[in-house]
Design an enzyme around this catalytic site. Sequence first.
Site, PDB file in Angstrom:
ATOM      1  N   ASN A 166      -0.293  11.420  16.382  1.00 42.60           N
ATOM      2  CA  ASN A 166       0.062   9.624  16.664  1.00 42.60           C
ATOM      3  C   ASN A 166       1.090   8.711  16.132  1.00 42.60           C
ATOM      4  O   ASN A 166       1.243   9.472  15.102  1.00 42.60           O
ATOM      5  CB  ASN A 166      -1.196   8.924  15.814  1.00 42.60           C
ATOM      6  CG  ASN A 166      -1.147   8.920  14.242  1.00 42.60           C
ATOM      7  OD1 ASN A 166      -0.223   7.351  14.197  1.00 42.60           O
ATOM      8  ND2 ASN A 166      -1.536   9.414  13.493  1.00 42.60           N
ATOM      9  N   CYS A 227       6.821   4.885   4.451  1.00 39.93           N
ATOM     10  CA  CYS A 227       7.129   3.609   5.489  1.00 39.93           C
ATOM     11  C   CYS A 227       8.857   4.190   5.143  1.00 39.93           C
ATOM     12  O   CYS A 227       9.648   4.123   4.112  1.00 39.93           O
ATOM     13  CB  CYS A 227       6.886   2.473   5.201  1.00 39.93           C
ATOM     14  SG  CYS A 227       5.802   2.206   5.297  1.00 39.93           S
ATOM     15  N   ILE A 287      -3.496  14.092   1.585  1.00 38.80           N
ATOM     16  CA  ILE A 287      -2.240  13.009   1.900  1.00 38.80           C
ATOM     17  C   ILE A 287      -2.110  12.889   3.273  1.00 38.80           C
ATOM     18  O   ILE A 287      -2.777  12.288   4.024  1.00 38.80           O
ATOM     19  CB  ILE A 287      -0.924  14.984   2.511  1.00 38.80           C
ATOM     20  CG1 ILE A 287      -2.154  15.680   3.353  1.00 38.80           C
ATOM     21  CG2 ILE A 287      -0.971  15.594   0.756  1.00 38.80           C
ATOM     22  CD1 ILE A 287      -0.768  16.812   3.496  1.00 38.80           C
ATOM     23  N   GLY A 313      -5.762  15.671  11.945  1.00 37.32           N
ATOM     24  CA  GLY A 313      -6.372  16.255  11.984  1.00 37.32           C
ATOM     25  C   GLY A 313      -7.170  18.293  10.985  1.00 37.32           C
ATOM     26  O   GLY A 313      -6.350  17.481  10.059  1.00 37.32           O
TER      27      GLY A 313
END
Length: 412
Positions: A166, A227, A287, A313
């Site tokens: 994603n 970030c 994590i 996942g």
Amino acid sequence: MGWRRARKPVERPVDVSAAQEEALEDQARGEEEEDAQELAELDEDATAVELATGEPEPDRTPSELAAKLRAVTSAARDVEQAPPPPRAAGTLPPEAGVDLAVEAARGLRLRNPVLTASGTFGQGVEYAELIDVARLGAFVNKGTTIRARLGNPQYRIAETASGILNSIGLENPGAAEVARKYGKAWGALGVPVIVNVAGHSVEDYVAVVRAMTGTPGVVAWELNVSCPNVEGGMLFGCDPFLAAEVTRAVKAETDLPVIVKLTPNAPDVVAVARAVEAAGADALTAINTVLGMRIDVARRRPVLGARSGGLSGPAIRPIAVHLTYQVAQAVSIPIIGAGGITSAQDALEFLMAGASAVQVGTATFADPEAPLKVLAGLAAYVRAEGLGSIREIIGCALPPRAAESDAAIYES
């Protein structure tokens, strides 16, 4: 009266002093409000003449078809607004009577160790229509920044073997709007809310916390340090000094527990964990997603609009368990395990590796009830093993010295 007002073109001023994303967001919001107003004023049986002129025809009664359409749309609205069906009277959830309470962070004791991960559970209210969210230990909201963000270009999600990539880009309406729009609902959900905080400078993180302080339901902050720092470009979570700087600044701003979400993409995850603990972090999440990419071989280009994305996942679970195990031996604060959890068996691996709680994330996309199934499975395990509480197995797979240190957290 079957007619629709003719829509007049509207020239919206653009605030040139605002960032481009903010201006676009304001413009889109204005269009959404107009669309909502139009829908409210629309009568489904308008004739072609009425639609063209914007004026009602005299002496006309609604058609039978229009009446049916109105009944259907009204019923659909009622269904959308209806709350989920309550549990039958007298029935108890599977975890009832089992001691699942844990200390998920210093100063944050939860009724059970099952949380949902940021970015996979919306703002909580969406899933509240599908499951009993009050059974969760807590949920973590979607990543929140100080200003509204439109997110990354499409495509944002790509399926992979045993997981997804994603690259959403932290799309959100901004901290103040999140607090305004969801605060009241959070307070009524009956489940603790942990706000996931993101930013591109130390000041950004502090500003989000300041803007959302006092929001109903919020019990802690989770710092998304995956970030990039605008001053140097390096991810906050990849540099122990930068991660500690953010942690220290947020701790000075709030009395609530501060949880730092570790990135597996750091050169030395353990060093970052130690640094943020020394800076005052009350817990760690281990994590975040693992960097990855897919190529569209027909187009000969990356599938994702931002090229790379975060892999989540079952594919990353062994990595997440390994890092949880390593970090648990290096710090004395609680750890929340996350990464590929789909069952109670998966959750138990994290707990035995030293995590005090777990987050269920990607699994909720396939099955919204996945977190509750994990919860029920943990309760069944405690019963089957004859344990006094779930806390007895936390860190049991660690080397003796680390396991003793982990147990000390609950004795103190």
